[in-house]
Scaffold this motif. Structure first.
Motif, PDB file in Angstrom:
ATOM      1  N   GLU A 171      44.978  -7.818 -51.805  1.00 12.45           N
ATOM      2  CA  GLU A 171      45.540  -7.384 -53.096  1.00 12.45           C
ATOM      3  C   GLU A 171      44.469  -7.339 -54.177  1.00 12.45           C
ATOM      4  N   GLN A 172      43.491  -8.222 -54.110  1.00 19.18           N
ATOM      5  CA  GLN A 172      42.399  -8.127 -55.079  1.00 19.18           C
ATOM      6  C   GLN A 172      41.603  -6.837 -54.885  1.00 19.18           C
ATOM      7  N   TYR A 175      43.898  -3.945 -56.215  1.00 19.47           N
ATOM      8  CA  TYR A 175      44.319  -3.861 -57.611  1.00 19.47           C
ATOM      9  C   TYR A 175      43.271  -4.314 -58.617  1.00 19.47           C
ATOM     10  N   VAL A 183      45.293   3.088 -57.768  1.00 18.36           N
ATOM     11  CA  VAL A 183      46.561   2.391 -57.561  1.00 18.36           C
ATOM     12  C   VAL A 183      47.708   3.376 -57.758  1.00 18.36           C
ATOM     13  N   HIS A 216      53.964  -2.020 -61.583  1.00 14.04           N
ATOM     14  CA  HIS A 216      52.767  -2.342 -60.807  1.00 14.04           C
ATOM     15  C   HIS A 216      53.185  -2.691 -59.377  1.00 14.04           C
ATOM     16  N   TRP A 218      52.055  -4.843 -57.272  1.00 10.86           N
ATOM     17  CA  TRP A 218      52.144  -6.290 -57.043  1.00 10.86           C
ATOM     18  C   TRP A 218      53.473  -6.819 -57.571  1.00 10.86           C
ATOM     19  N   PRO A 236      43.010   0.938 -62.584  1.00 12.71           N
ATOM     20  CA  PRO A 236      43.200  -0.307 -63.333  1.00 12.71           C
ATOM     21  C   PRO A 236      42.075  -0.544 -64.329  1.00 12.71           C
ATOM     22  N   LEU A 240      43.817  -5.566 -65.665  1.00 12.10           N
ATOM     23  CA  LEU A 240      44.418  -5.428 -64.348  1.00 12.10           C
ATOM     24  C   LEU A 240      45.824  -4.838 -64.422  1.00 12.10           C
ATOM     25  N   ARG A 241      46.653  -5.284 -65.348  1.00 14.13           N
ATOM     26  CA  ARG A 241      48.022  -4.769 -65.416  1.00 14.13           C
ATOM     27  C   ARG A 241      48.134  -3.481 -66.225  1.00 14.13           C
ATOM     28  N   LEU A 243      46.748   0.359 -66.695  1.00 20.52           N
ATOM     29  CA  LEU A 243      46.078   1.344 -65.853  1.00 20.52           C
ATOM     30  C   LEU A 243      46.008   2.678 -66.576  1.00 20.52           C
ATOM     31  N   LEU A 255      53.481  -7.754 -65.332  1.00 21.60           N
ATOM     32  CA  LEU A 255      52.847  -8.339 -64.149  1.00 21.60           C
ATOM     33  C   LEU A 255      53.031  -9.844 -64.263  1.00 21.60           C
TER      34      LEU A 255
END
Length: 505
Positions: A171-172, A175, A183, A216, A218, A236, A240-241, A243, A255
């Motif tokens: 997942e890292q 994302y 993504v 997202h 995740w 992203p 991260l959350r 985009l 997220l």
């Protein structure tokens, strides 16, 4: 020396199954990642008002801290504005620790175990991020997301700079912005009548009378636990959350994971305030004579839940003219600007002029290196600013009224007339955050501020900035105080007041 808990081994095992060729690079990056996180923790121990540290003393051989239980910590002098990893080992009663999680567990202070687990994640994820980094082809990035994805190490001062509990290695890679994935967002259709909606929700994010709320992946897998309709592909950004959709908006998703300090959901309060804030901010930027642009919120929607919500914002890239480029202050290291004292001073002059003028009027920006962006000329000179994400600014109705500005129709945490709260918000994020991170050390920050000072607006707030300690969020204290709501603050040595060695206390 002591090795960290299981996070490093767990990441190594997952990595061996996914990308075995990266395992040697990951192992090689671990010592530097431990030092980077340990340095951030040592900064907190040296400067935050931790109740179990009763005395600090700096000398020729470093810094000593006395704990309430009689034990002693010793390590290097702690420049609160340094971004290099200068603490490779810290001694607790003569025993050396090169790992921040093990050190915190050995301190055995209240709530240490939870934070130690996060620090272990931070080390492992940082090593993974560094192992997986690659250089962009073609020199200068073309797109805004490419600038943001160059920021590999995360927050320059938070020990949890890369902590991502709940994210597998896969997942890292899928994302994490530093891994440069594409993504595919999901969408959840919700009847507009069942949503809190502010602003104009774009037609392409609608299906008849239903809103297509972007989600997202995740969040869909771990929180909503239900399949989503496929949405657009996006890149992203640093947070991260959020985009970037090519040719479209920046999408801020809910997220519900703890990244750095906070669980990244989207509160109903933030969604409800977004349109009012955006319109108010647009009027403010019109008053700034072209020095500041604020990205507009195109629409915000919540299915009456912080776990299913989204904000659509215009891209900052629209504010870059021909031959110019716009990037977050946190990404300036990739431009060489911090290596030029003249350009660093110009950045300080520009950001403080804008920040102090707005503060005088009654608005304190949360101007950290992620929210605050700078437009650079083709030669690399700072020209003007762009600000995004208004969710955590502070607004003073009393100050606005004094300047003939109608306050926005808002209540709640965004609104305060408390002078200390307003100054902490701006100075803590801009000076102790964005500018310190760009400068990279106390002496460099001091030089930039001193060079900018003669040209800054002569306000009462400037006087407060130049006198006494500099406020900064006590990030480690806050993580060790889970039952204490709101921000807590540290008082850092003011580089304009003290000698260039900011470690003495």
């Amino acid at each position: 020396m002591h090795r960290p808990p299981t996070a490093e081994a767990q990441v190594a095992a997952e990595l061996a199954g996914l990308r075995p060729g990266l395992v040697p690079r990951y192992a090689a990056e671990l010592p530097g990642a431990r030092a980077a996180v340990l340095t951030r923790l040592w900064r907190a121990l040296a400067h935050e008002p931790l109740p179990w540290i009763v005395r600090r003393a700096a000398g020729a051989h470093g810094l000593a801290l006395w704990l309430a239980d009689g034990r002693t910590l010793r390590g290097p002098l702690a420049d609160p504005y340094a971004t290099d990893a200068y603490a490779t080992v810290v001694f607790l009663d003569g025993r050396g620790y090169d790992d921040p999680a093990r050190l915190l567990l050995a301190l055995a202070v209240p709530n240490a175990s939870g934070l130690a687990e996060e620090l272990a994640h931070s080390v492992a994820s940082l090593a993974l991020s560094r192992a997986g980094r690659t250089e962009l082809p073609g020199g200068r990035p073309r797109w805004d997301w490419e600038w943001e994805q160059r920021v590999v190490d995360g927050h320059p001062f938070h020990p949890n700079c890369r902590s991502r509990p709940g994210f597998s290695v896969a997942e890292q890679f899928a994302y994490g912005p530093e891994h440069r994935p594409v993504v595919q967002l999901g969408t959840v259709p919700v009847a507009a009548s069942e949503c809190l909606l502010t602003g104009a929700w774009p037609a392409e994010w609608r299906d008849g009378d239903r809103l297509l709320i972007p989600v997202h992946p995740w969040q869909a897998a771990h929180v909503l636990k239900s399949p989503c309709e496929p949405g657009p592909s996006a890149h992203p950004l640093m947070s991260l959350r959020t985009l970037a959709v090519p040719g479209g908006p920046h999408v801020k998703t809910a997220l519900s994971a703890r990244l750095t300090s906070s669980v990244r959901d989207l509160s109903v309060y933030s969604v409800g305030a977004s349109a009012t804030l955006s319109a108010f901010a647009e009027n403010l930027s019109d008053r700034m004579g072209g020095l500041l642009h604020i990205t507009r919120t195109l629409g915000a929607a919540s299915a009456n839940s912080p776990d299913l919500a989204a904000v659509l914002r215009e891209s900052p890239q629209r504010f870059a003219g021909p031959g110019e480029y716009v990037l977050p202050v946190a990404a300036l290291a990739g431009t060489g600007l911090p290596d030029s004292p003249g350009r660093l001073a110009a950045l300080a002059r520009l950001t403080l002029t804008v920040g102090l003028r707005l503060l005088e009027w009654g608005v304190a920006l949360e101007a950290h290196g992620q929210n605050l962006l700078v437009v650079l000329s083709g030669a690399g000179d700072p020209l003007r600013l762009v600000y995004r994400d208004l969710a955590d600014i502070r607004i003073s109705p009393a100050r606005l009224a004094r300047h003939g500005i109608t306050p926005p129709d808002l209540t709640g945490r965004l609104v305060t007339d408390d002078v200390s709260a307003l100054r902490r918000k701006l100075f803590g994020s801009l000076v102790a955050g964005a500018l310190a991170g760009a400068a990279g050390s106390g002496p460099a920050l001091r030089a930039a501020l001193a060079a900018a000072l003669p040209d800054l607006p002569r306000t009462a707030d400037l006087g407060a900035l130049c006198e006494g300690p500099l406020p900064a969020k006590a990030l480690t204290l806050m993580r060790l105080s889970p039952r204490t709501p709101g921000d807590q603050w540290a008082a850092l040595p003011n580089p304009l007041v003290l000698e260039q060695d900011t470690s003495d206390q």
